[in-house]
Design a protein around this motif. Sequence first.
Motif, PDB file in Angstrom:
ATOM      1  N   CYS A 113       0.965  -1.083  -0.100  1.00 58.78           N
ATOM      2  CA  CYS A 113      -0.017   0.057   0.127  1.00 58.78           C
ATOM      3  C   CYS A 113       0.939   1.159   0.177  1.00 58.78           C
ATOM      4  O   CYS A 113       1.582   1.514   1.072  1.00 58.78           O
ATOM      5  N   SER A 114       0.853   1.724  -1.113  1.00 64.44           N
ATOM      6  CA  SER A 114       1.670   3.145  -1.074  1.00 64.44           C
ATOM      7  C   SER A 114       1.060   4.335  -0.308  1.00 64.44           C
ATOM      8  O   SER A 114       1.719   5.242  -0.059  1.00 64.44           O
ATOM      9  N   CYS A 115      -0.194   4.339  -0.496  1.00 66.23           N
ATOM     10  CA  CYS A 115      -1.007   5.478   0.541  1.00 66.23           C
ATOM     11  C   CYS A 115      -0.675   5.409   2.044  1.00 66.23           C
ATOM     12  O   CYS A 115      -0.241   6.436   2.616  1.00 66.23           O
TER      13      CYS A 115
ATOM     14  N   CYS B 250      -7.105   4.860  -1.429  1.00 66.48           N
ATOM     15  CA  CYS B 250      -7.442   4.902  -2.893  1.00 66.48           C
ATOM     16  C   CYS B 250      -7.918   3.377  -3.365  1.00 66.48           C
ATOM     17  O   CYS B 250      -8.643   3.472  -4.221  1.00 66.48           O
ATOM     18  N   GLY B 251      -7.846   2.456  -2.701  1.00 69.25           N
ATOM     19  CA  GLY B 251      -8.434   1.094  -2.913  1.00 69.25           C
ATOM     20  C   GLY B 251      -7.356   0.256  -3.791  1.00 69.25           C
ATOM     21  O   GLY B 251      -7.861  -1.041  -3.935  1.00 69.25           O
ATOM     22  N   ARG B 252      -6.291   0.889  -4.269  1.00 68.69           N
ATOM     23  CA  ARG B 252      -5.620   0.046  -5.279  1.00 68.69           C
ATOM     24  C   ARG B 252      -4.934  -1.034  -4.934  1.00 68.69           C
ATOM     25  O   ARG B 252      -4.385  -2.210  -5.427  1.00 68.69           O
ATOM     26  N   CYS B 253      -4.739  -1.226  -3.431  1.00 63.60           N
ATOM     27  CA  CYS B 253      -3.789  -2.322  -2.790  1.00 63.60           C
ATOM     28  C   CYS B 253      -4.899  -3.420  -2.511  1.00 63.60           C
ATOM     29  O   CYS B 253      -4.536  -4.413  -2.090  1.00 63.60           O
TER      30      CYS B 253
ATOM     31  N   HIS C 158      -6.670  -5.793  -3.707  1.00 68.84           N
ATOM     32  CA  HIS C 158      -6.707  -6.816  -4.687  1.00 68.84           C
ATOM     33  C   HIS C 158      -5.466  -7.525  -4.120  1.00 68.84           C
ATOM     34  O   HIS C 158      -5.346  -8.669  -4.129  1.00 68.84           O
TER      35      HIS C 158
END
Length: 81
Positions: free
Chosen positions: A4-6, A40-43, A45
Amino acid sequence: MIVCSCNVFSDHQLRSTLASATQRLRMSQVYDYLGSGAQCGRCAHIIKRIMDEMTNSAIGPVNAMRACTLPKQRKCWKTFA
């Protein structure tokens, strides 16, 4: 690897958190345990995939049959027969 980059947490931190949990965590609980929250939710998955990998490796094919709950036991055993 950064998962998770956030919130800047790694797969090692995630795996450690999942391994130390006393029960299977929901996605929101994973963030809580890591002291963060979904951004953001990109992580999502990647987290889900790691959670599934850890669950599947912990249970394994033989023990998955033993994990059948009693009310569903007959149906469950037929699945593995």
